[in-house]
Design an enzyme around this catalytic site. Structure first.
Site, PDB file in Angstrom:
ATOM      1  N   SER A  18       0.841  -1.209   0.000  1.00 38.51           N
ATOM      2  CA  SER A  18       0.000   0.000   0.000  1.00 38.51           C
ATOM      3  C   SER A  18       0.868   1.247   0.000  1.00 38.51           C
ATOM      4  O   SER A  18       2.030   1.207   0.418  1.00 38.51           O
ATOM      5  CB  SER A  18      -0.862   0.014   1.262  1.00 38.51           C
ATOM      6  OG  SER A  18      -1.548   1.242   1.401  1.00 38.51           O
TER       7      SER A  18
ATOM      8  N   TYR B 294      -2.503  -1.143  10.833  1.00 36.79           N
ATOM      9  CA  TYR B 294      -2.570  -1.556   9.424  1.00 36.79           C
ATOM     10  C   TYR B 294      -1.339  -1.105   8.643  1.00 36.79           C
ATOM     11  O   TYR B 294      -0.735  -1.888   7.891  1.00 36.79           O
ATOM     12  CB  TYR B 294      -3.838  -0.975   8.792  1.00 36.79           C
ATOM     13  CG  TYR B 294      -3.932  -1.125   7.293  1.00 36.79           C
ATOM     14  CD1 TYR B 294      -4.410  -2.301   6.721  1.00 36.79           C
ATOM     15  CD2 TYR B 294      -3.556  -0.091   6.431  1.00 36.79           C
ATOM     16  CE1 TYR B 294      -4.508  -2.441   5.347  1.00 36.79           C
ATOM     17  CE2 TYR B 294      -3.644  -0.223   5.057  1.00 36.79           C
ATOM     18  CZ  TYR B 294      -4.128  -1.390   4.513  1.00 36.79           C
ATOM     19  OH  TYR B 294      -4.222  -1.530   3.152  1.00 36.79           O
TER      20      TYR B 294
HETATM   21  P1  NAD Z   1     -11.693  -5.761  -0.035  1.00 33.04           P
HETATM   22  O1  NAD Z   1     -12.485  -5.603   1.208  1.00 33.04           O
HETATM   23  O2  NAD Z   1     -12.415  -5.907  -1.298  1.00 33.04           O
HETATM   24  O3  NAD Z   1     -10.718  -7.002   0.079  1.00 33.04           O
HETATM   25  C1  NAD Z   1     -10.146  -7.433   1.287  1.00 33.04           C
HETATM   26  C2  NAD Z   1     -10.451  -8.904   1.420  1.00 33.04           C
HETATM   27  O4  NAD Z   1      -9.696  -9.443   2.500  1.00 33.04           O
HETATM   28  C3  NAD Z   1     -11.899  -9.209   1.763  1.00 33.04           C
HETATM   29  O5  NAD Z   1     -12.695  -9.320   0.623  1.00 33.04           O
HETATM   30  C4  NAD Z   1     -11.785 -10.536   2.499  1.00 33.04           C
HETATM   31  O6  NAD Z   1     -12.109 -11.593   1.640  1.00 33.04           O
HETATM   32  C5  NAD Z   1     -10.318 -10.638   2.860  1.00 33.04           C
HETATM   33  N1  NAD Z   1     -10.128 -10.899   4.281  1.00 33.04           N
HETATM   34  C6  NAD Z   1      -9.907 -10.017   5.278  1.00 33.04           C
HETATM   35  N2  NAD Z   1      -9.802 -10.664   6.449  1.00 33.04           N
HETATM   36  C7  NAD Z   1      -9.945 -11.986   6.183  1.00 33.04           C
HETATM   37  C8  NAD Z   1      -9.918 -13.166   6.975  1.00 33.04           C
HETATM   38  N3  NAD Z   1      -9.704 -13.115   8.281  1.00 33.04           N
HETATM   39  N4  NAD Z   1     -10.124 -14.343   6.358  1.00 33.04           N
HETATM   40  C9  NAD Z   1     -10.338 -14.413   5.034  1.00 33.04           C
HETATM   41  N5  NAD Z   1     -10.354 -13.334   4.224  1.00 33.04           N
HETATM   42  C10 NAD Z   1     -10.165 -12.144   4.811  1.00 33.04           C
HETATM   43  O7  NAD Z   1     -10.718  -4.514  -0.085  1.00 33.04           O
HETATM   44  P2  NAD Z   1      -9.455  -4.185  -1.019  1.00 33.04           P
HETATM   45  O8  NAD Z   1      -9.213  -2.754  -0.806  1.00 33.04           O
HETATM   46  O9  NAD Z   1      -9.624  -4.702  -2.377  1.00 33.04           O
HETATM   47  O10 NAD Z   1      -8.289  -4.945  -0.285  1.00 33.04           O
HETATM   48  C11 NAD Z   1      -7.383  -5.802  -0.962  1.00 33.04           C
HETATM   49  C12 NAD Z   1      -5.971  -5.492  -0.524  1.00 33.04           C
HETATM   50  O11 NAD Z   1      -5.623  -4.195  -0.984  1.00 33.04           O
HETATM   51  C13 NAD Z   1      -5.754  -5.479   0.980  1.00 33.04           C
HETATM   52  O12 NAD Z   1      -4.537  -6.128   1.298  1.00 33.04           O
HETATM   53  C14 NAD Z   1      -5.636  -4.010   1.287  1.00 33.04           C
HETATM   54  O13 NAD Z   1      -4.851  -3.793   2.436  1.00 33.04           O
HETATM   55  C15 NAD Z   1      -4.960  -3.519   0.035  1.00 33.04           C
HETATM   56  N6  NAD Z   1      -5.045  -2.078  -0.192  1.00 33.04           N
HETATM   57  C16 NAD Z   1      -6.261  -1.469  -0.345  1.00 33.04           C
HETATM   58  C17 NAD Z   1      -6.305  -0.106  -0.555  1.00 33.04           C
HETATM   59  C18 NAD Z   1      -7.599   0.634  -0.728  1.00 33.04           C
HETATM   60  O14 NAD Z   1      -7.592   1.859  -0.703  1.00 33.04           O
HETATM   61  N7  NAD Z   1      -8.710  -0.044  -0.918  1.00 33.04           N
HETATM   62  C19 NAD Z   1      -5.119   0.632  -0.626  1.00 33.04           C
HETATM   63  C20 NAD Z   1      -3.912  -0.016  -0.477  1.00 33.04           C
HETATM   64  C21 NAD Z   1      -3.890  -1.379  -0.263  1.00 33.04           C
END
Ligand code: NAD
Ligand code: MG
Length: 335
Positions: A227, A240
């Site tokens: 991230s 986080y």
């Molecule tokens: P999202 O909510 O769509 O995806 C996160 C997923 O993590 C969930 O769908 C869930 O299936 C899974 N998850 C979390 N805890 C879990 C558990 N205990 N058991 C099983 N599955 C679990 O959101 P996203 O933003 O697409 O996140 C995907 C990745 O991107 C993450 O690692 C997040 O940190 C990273 N990220 C997101 C952003 C943002 O702004 N959205 C920015 C930087 C990084």
């Protein structure tokens, strides 16, 4: 909470039957019609400033982990726009958090590029996951749904086992699932919440990589979703943000360790992306309505805008990309 109940006898290989695209919530954002993968006419060029919705967004909150079908607007994960061109033909991928957001965009792109895809998600996300499995099946690829809680080390090992058996091998491992719960003060982060964030974001990739490694052939790739928070942490994401720094770091360490085995390790660093993570505790309400507004792009990214980086990281043409972090930050984020 931390237990799971999907042992091998109950593992689900969700069929496409009965799940029509019409039943899916259509992304309520601009559809671009794809990027010219078909070779007919010039490639599409679009203005990033008004390609997708900008803040202000409607105030909205869902219980963790959230469903993207209930977001307003529904994120665009490339459902109607991503066009493949065989870049991952015959590859076998496991993607955690493949039900929604960024992981879903990678799952769709991988299937359209010719890969078979197993996705993991939390059991309460079944409806989002079914949509993804349906989209994978529509490409004629294997789509394997493996629900379960990544905070459980035994489940992480089981997940890899089921994926390897279901796919007939493994050569792309995407550690994408993540837990982000915003707290204005460190005093409000309970021991349990801190532990859950570490278990999901740091321990699960450790267990998954250890279990997967014996199965990975030379040419395989391990991808970690890091991230902008790894480089520029927000004050309300104390726990986080440090896990994302750890992810960026393990990518570099492991890339050095595994290069002699011919296995690449790549990080992907999103900036602010419009996903369920943000509406289920990831962002403070006042930040959510302005979400993405601080980025020079003036809006959040949509998952469809980062799928290509996951393809790039995994494809054979990316064979010299290892220990590197690819980014989509809307003008902010990386060093
Ligand atoms: P999202 O909510 O769509 O995806 C996160 C997923 O993590 C969930 O769908 C869930 O299936 C899974 N998850 C979390 N805890 C879990 C558990 N205990 N058991 C099983 N599955 C679990 O959101 P996203 O933003 O697409 O996140 C995907 C990745 O991107 C993450 O690692 C997040 O940190 C990273 N990220 C997101 C952003 C943002 O702004 N959205 C920015 C930087 C990084
Ligand atoms: Mg989800």
């Amino acid at each position: 909470m931390d237990s799971y109940d999907n042992g091998p006898s109950r593992r689900q290989v969700v069929g496409a039957a009965g799940i029509g695209l019409a039943a899916m919530a259509a992304p309520a954002v601009a559809q671009t019609g794809g990027g010219g993968g078909g070779g007919t006419g010039p490639a599409k060029i679009s203005d990033p400033r008004n390609k997708y919705p900008k803040p202000p967004f409607k105030d909205q909150k869902q219980p963790w982990p959230g469903l993207q079908s209930k977001m307003d607007p529904v994120p665009d994960c490339g459902e109607t726009s991503y066009k493949g061109s065989g870049r991952l033909a015959g590859r076998k991928a496991l993607i955690t958090g493949g039900d929604s957001g960024i992981g879903r965009s990678a799952a769709i792109a991988y299937a359209r590029e010719g890969a078979d895809v197993a996705i993991n998600y939390y059991p309460s996300e079944e409806s989002d996951a079914r949509e993804v499995i349906d989209l994978i099946h529509r490409e004629g690829r294997k789509g394997i749904a493996i629900p379960g809680d990544l905070r459980d080390a035994a489940f992480c090992r089981h997940l890899v086992d089921v994926a390897v058996k279901g796919l007939g091998g493994l050569d792309i491992v995407v550690n994408n699932a993540g837990r982000q719960q915003s707290q204005k003060s460190i005093l409000d982060i309970t021991d349990e919440a801190f532990d859950a964030t570490m278990k999901t974001n740091i321990y699960a990739p450790f267990h998954i990589i250890k279990a997967a490694l014996p199965h990975l052939p030379p040419g395989a790739v391990i991808i970690g979703t890091t991230s902008e928070q790894a480089y520029d942490p927000s004050e309300d994401l104390y726990d986080y943000a440090q896990t994302k720094a750890a992810t960026m770091n393990y990518v570099k360490s492991l890339a050095k360790q595994l290069a002699p085995k011919g296995i690449r390790v790549v990080g992907i660093a999103p900036g602010p992306f419009w996903t369920p993570l943000q509406v289920s505790g990831g962002a403070q309400p006042e930040k959510l309505v302005k979400f993405g507004g601080t980025a020079p792009a003036g809006r959040p990214g949509q998952p469809a805008e980062i799928a290509g980086l996951f393809v790039r990281a995994a494809e054979d043409d990316g064979s010299y990309t290892t220990g590197n972090v690819l980014g989509a930050g809307g003008g902010q984020g990386q060093p």
